[in-house]
Motif scaffolding. Structure first.
Motif, PDB file in Angstrom:
ATOM      1  N   VAL A  84       0.849  -1.181   0.000  1.00 53.41           N
ATOM      2  CA  VAL A  84       0.000   0.000   0.000  1.00 53.41           C
ATOM      3  C   VAL A  84       0.885   1.230   0.000  1.00 53.41           C
ATOM      4  O   VAL A  84       1.867   1.299   0.737  1.00 53.41           O
ATOM      5  CB  VAL A  84      -0.929  -0.003   1.236  1.00 53.41           C
ATOM      6  N   SER A  85       0.581   2.190  -0.817  1.00 54.47           N
ATOM      7  CA  SER A  85       1.402   3.380  -0.931  1.00 54.47           C
ATOM      8  C   SER A  85       1.361   4.182   0.358  1.00 54.47           C
ATOM      9  O   SER A  85       0.427   4.092   1.143  1.00 54.47           O
ATOM     10  CB  SER A  85       0.906   4.245  -2.105  1.00 54.47           C
ATOM     11  N   HIS A  86       2.389   4.977   0.589  1.00 56.23           N
ATOM     12  CA  HIS A  86       2.538   5.742   1.831  1.00 56.23           C
ATOM     13  C   HIS A  86       1.411   6.763   1.930  1.00 56.23           C
ATOM     14  O   HIS A  86       1.122   7.493   0.988  1.00 56.23           O
ATOM     15  CB  HIS A  86       3.888   6.450   1.836  1.00 56.23           C
ATOM     16  N   GLY A  87       0.796   6.802   3.082  1.00 56.35           N
ATOM     17  CA  GLY A  87      -0.233   7.787   3.324  1.00 56.35           C
ATOM     18  C   GLY A  87      -1.609   7.357   2.887  1.00 56.35           C
ATOM     19  O   GLY A  87      -2.563   8.109   3.021  1.00 56.35           O
ATOM     20  N   SER A  88      -1.801   6.169   2.372  1.00 54.76           N
ATOM     21  CA  SER A  88      -3.095   5.714   1.935  1.00 54.76           C
ATOM     22  C   SER A  88      -3.741   4.888   3.029  1.00 54.76           C
ATOM     23  O   SER A  88      -3.108   4.480   3.990  1.00 54.76           O
ATOM     24  CB  SER A  88      -2.961   4.886   0.644  1.00 54.76           C
ATOM     25  N   VAL A  89      -5.003   4.619   2.873  1.00 53.65           N
ATOM     26  CA  VAL A  89      -5.758   3.874   3.853  1.00 53.65           C
ATOM     27  C   VAL A  89      -5.438   2.393   3.698  1.00 53.65           C
ATOM     28  O   VAL A  89      -5.293   1.890   2.584  1.00 53.65           O
ATOM     29  CB  VAL A  89      -7.264   4.127   3.670  1.00 53.65           C
ATOM     30  N   ILE A  90      -5.336   1.712   4.840  1.00 49.29           N
ATOM     31  CA  ILE A  90      -5.041   0.290   4.789  1.00 49.29           C
ATOM     32  C   ILE A  90      -6.168  -0.429   4.062  1.00 49.29           C
ATOM     33  O   ILE A  90      -7.343  -0.272   4.366  1.00 49.29           O
ATOM     34  CB  ILE A  90      -4.878  -0.278   6.199  1.00 49.29           C
ATOM     35  N   GLY A  91      -5.790  -1.260   3.101  1.00 51.64           N
ATOM     36  CA  GLY A  91      -6.777  -1.959   2.297  1.00 51.64           C
ATOM     37  C   GLY A  91      -7.005  -1.310   0.951  1.00 51.64           C
ATOM     38  O   GLY A  91      -7.569  -1.930   0.058  1.00 51.64           O
ATOM     39  N   GLU A  92      -6.563  -0.056   0.796  1.00 53.46           N
ATOM     40  CA  GLU A  92      -6.697   0.612  -0.493  1.00 53.46           C
ATOM     41  C   GLU A  92      -5.579   0.138  -1.408  1.00 53.46           C
ATOM     42  O   GLU A  92      -4.417   0.098  -1.008  1.00 53.46           O
ATOM     43  CB  GLU A  92      -6.618   2.125  -0.301  1.00 53.46           C
ATOM     44  N   PRO A  93      -5.872  -0.238  -2.667  1.00 57.24           N
ATOM     45  CA  PRO A  93      -4.826  -0.736  -3.551  1.00 57.24           C
ATOM     46  C   PRO A  93      -3.760   0.316  -3.791  1.00 57.24           C
ATOM     47  O   PRO A  93      -4.022   1.518  -3.810  1.00 57.24           O
ATOM     48  CB  PRO A  93      -5.594  -1.079  -4.844  1.00 57.24           C
ATOM     49  N   ALA A  94      -2.528  -0.157  -3.948  1.00 55.82           N
ATOM     50  CA  ALA A  94      -1.425   0.756  -4.214  1.00 55.82           C
ATOM     51  C   ALA A  94      -1.552   1.318  -5.619  1.00 55.82           C
ATOM     52  O   ALA A  94      -2.257   0.782  -6.477  1.00 55.82           O
ATOM     53  CB  ALA A  94      -0.097   0.016  -4.057  1.00 55.82           C
ATOM     54  N   ALA A  95      -0.852   2.422  -5.830  1.00 53.72           N
ATOM     55  CA  ALA A  95      -0.863   3.039  -7.146  1.00 53.72           C
ATOM     56  C   ALA A  95      -0.227   2.101  -8.166  1.00 53.72           C
ATOM     57  O   ALA A  95       0.730   1.384  -7.872  1.00 53.72           O
ATOM     58  CB  ALA A  95      -0.111   4.367  -7.093  1.00 53.72           C
ATOM     59  N   ARG A  96      -0.780   2.128  -9.368  1.00 51.28           N
ATOM     60  CA  ARG A  96      -0.280   1.237 -10.417  1.00 51.28           C
ATOM     61  C   ARG A  96       1.133   1.640 -10.821  1.00 51.28           C
ATOM     62  O   ARG A  96       1.443   2.817 -10.967  1.00 51.28           O
ATOM     63  CB  ARG A  96      -1.205   1.298 -11.625  1.00 51.28           C
ATOM     64  N   ALA A  97       1.961   0.628 -11.012  1.00 54.43           N
ATOM     65  CA  ALA A  97       3.328   0.868 -11.464  1.00 54.43           C
ATOM     66  C   ALA A  97       3.365   0.909 -12.983  1.00 54.43           C
ATOM     67  O   ALA A  97       2.503   0.352 -13.667  1.00 54.43           O
ATOM     68  CB  ALA A  97       4.260  -0.229 -10.939  1.00 54.43           C
ATOM     69  N   GLN A  98       4.361   1.601 -13.498  1.00 57.40           N
ATOM     70  CA  GLN A  98       4.537   1.720 -14.941  1.00 57.40           C
ATOM     71  C   GLN A  98       5.404   0.576 -15.458  1.00 57.40           C
ATOM     72  O   GLN A  98       6.265   0.059 -14.751  1.00 57.40           O
ATOM     73  CB  GLN A  98       5.193   3.070 -15.283  1.00 57.40           C
ATOM     74  N   TRP A  99       5.168   0.187 -16.694  1.00 55.80           N
ATOM     75  CA  TRP A  99       6.016  -0.805 -17.332  1.00 55.80           C
ATOM     76  C   TRP A  99       7.419  -0.226 -17.497  1.00 55.80           C
ATOM     77  O   TRP A  99       7.597   0.974 -17.725  1.00 55.80           O
ATOM     78  CB  TRP A  99       5.453  -1.213 -18.685  1.00 55.80           C
ATOM     79  N   ASP A 100       8.410  -1.068 -17.413  1.00 56.97           N
ATOM     80  CA  ASP A 100       9.783  -0.601 -17.549  1.00 56.97           C
ATOM     81  C   ASP A 100      10.080  -0.131 -18.964  1.00 56.97           C
ATOM     82  O   ASP A 100      10.908   0.762 -19.154  1.00 56.97           O
ATOM     83  CB  ASP A 100      10.750  -1.723 -17.151  1.00 56.97           C
ATOM     84  N   SER A 101       9.429  -0.718 -19.938  1.00 48.31           N
ATOM     85  CA  SER A 101       9.628  -0.325 -21.332  1.00 48.31           C
ATOM     86  C   SER A 101       8.284  -0.330 -22.038  1.00 48.31           C
ATOM     87  O   SER A 101       7.350  -1.022 -21.631  1.00 48.31           O
ATOM     88  CB  SER A 101      10.621  -1.266 -22.035  1.00 48.31           C
ATOM     89  N   SER A 102       8.207   0.430 -23.094  1.00 54.19           N
ATOM     90  CA  SER A 102       6.955   0.510 -23.836  1.00 54.19           C
ATOM     91  C   SER A 102       6.776  -0.717 -24.723  1.00 54.19           C
ATOM     92  O   SER A 102       7.666  -1.571 -24.830  1.00 54.19           O
ATOM     93  CB  SER A 102       6.924   1.786 -24.682  1.00 54.19           C
ATOM     94  N   LEU A 103       5.637  -0.782 -25.358  1.00 60.18           N
ATOM     95  CA  LEU A 103       5.309  -1.959 -26.162  1.00 60.18           C
ATOM     96  C   LEU A 103       6.219  -2.089 -27.379  1.00 60.18           C
ATOM     97  O   LEU A 103       6.524  -3.214 -27.811  1.00 60.18           O
ATOM     98  CB  LEU A 103       3.842  -1.882 -26.595  1.00 60.18           C
ATOM     99  N   PHE A 104       6.654  -0.966 -27.937  1.00 61.71           N
ATOM    100  CA  PHE A 104       7.431  -1.001 -29.186  1.00 61.71           C
ATOM    101  C   PHE A 104       8.912  -0.700 -28.964  1.00 61.71           C
ATOM    102  O   PHE A 104       9.626  -0.450 -29.931  1.00 61.71           O
ATOM    103  CB  PHE A 104       6.843   0.003 -30.188  1.00 61.71           C
ATOM    104  N   ALA A 105       9.373  -0.718 -27.723  1.00 63.00           N
ATOM    105  CA  ALA A 105      10.798  -0.488 -27.442  1.00 63.00           C
ATOM    106  C   ALA A 105      11.550  -1.806 -27.510  1.00 63.00           C
ATOM    107  O   ALA A 105      12.069  -2.303 -26.503  1.00 63.00           O
ATOM    108  CB  ALA A 105      10.968   0.182 -26.083  1.00 63.00           C
ATOM    109  N   CYS A 106      11.612  -2.370 -28.684  1.00 67.12           N
ATOM    110  CA  CYS A 106      12.159  -3.724 -28.831  1.00 67.12           C
ATOM    111  C   CYS A 106      13.685  -3.750 -28.927  1.00 67.12           C
ATOM    112  O   CYS A 106      14.284  -4.810 -28.755  1.00 67.12           O
ATOM    113  CB  CYS A 106      11.566  -4.402 -30.069  1.00 67.12           C
TER     114      CYS A 106
END
Length: 236
Positions: A53-75
């Protein structure tokens, strides 16, 4: 008579002195029961799915979504320590997608034999799709659940959320967790159907940056030391 005067002088209060009112006397304070120390509840900041759970959020609230390390076309990779691995992933996704898919499934947490159990069915569907339909249209139906599992494991942002964040629309559709997950699963399938090699490569790059290959885990090695040379002493 003298004895009576002596007794009156010994008394602390003479009979003619008015008694002090009860309310002016200090009342004894009742003893306070020793209360047990309050234990502050501090539940572990993890959700039911094992996500932080992200810092400062309510317990049980989902954490913020993480970003992909690379884009779909960064081959072609980046200039970092994973550059050679990115090029390897690109070549496997272009010429041997069955091997890349089996490796991704093995890294994602498959048990013993997971590489063969995923690579062989993928190869069969790949050959059937190219034989009867002229393109790889059957294997994506088999491989897209791995993308969903990867996204859930690392709490990665889905395609629908990225579209909503970029264009600022469809926020109401993503409020419900069940509906959002259904849309994200449909987007995972569409990504594999329309951009199958790129989606496999993106998943391969993400896994190589987040998880080591299970075959590279350190194993204890028993080292046998030869006995030291022994010299015979002189007998008595």
């Amino acid at each position: 008579m003298a004895m009576a005067n002596h007794e009156e002088e010994a008394r602390p209060l003479l009979s003619g002195t008015p008694a002090v009112a009860d309310e002016k006397l200090p009342k004894p304070t009742p003893p306070v029961a020793a209360s047990a120390p309050l234990v502050k509840a501090n539940p572990a900041p993890w959700t039911a799915d094992g996500l932080p759970v992200s810092h400062g959020s309510v317990i049980g609230e989902p954490a913020a979504r993480a970003q992909w390390d690379s884009s779909l076309f960064a081959c072609l990779g980046r200039n970092d320590e994973f550059c050679s691995s990115d090029l390897e992933v690109c070549l496997l996704g272009s010429f041997a997608p069955c091997v890349l898919y089996g490796s991704n499934a093995e890294r994602l947490g498959g048990g013993p034999g997971s590489f063969a159990n995923n690579c062989l069915p993928y190869t069969g569907l790949y050959m059937l799709g190219n034989m009867f339909f002229g393109w790889n249209c059957l294997a994506p139906w088999f491989s897209y659940p791995r993308r969903t599992a990867l996204r859930r494991k690392f709490n990665l942002e889905g395609s629908c959320e990225a579209f909503s964040r970029s264009f600022g629309c469809c926020h109401g559709m993503l409020q419900d967790e069940v509906r959002r997950e259904q849309l994200e699963s449909a987007c995972d399938l569409a990504t594999h159907l329309l951009c199958h090699p790129c989606s496999l490569c993106q998943e391969g790059r993400e896994l190589r940056r987040r998880m080591p290959h299970p075959g590279f885990n350190g194993r204890p090695i028993l080292v046998m030391m030869p006995p030291t040379e022994q010299a015979m002493g002189r007998g008595a």
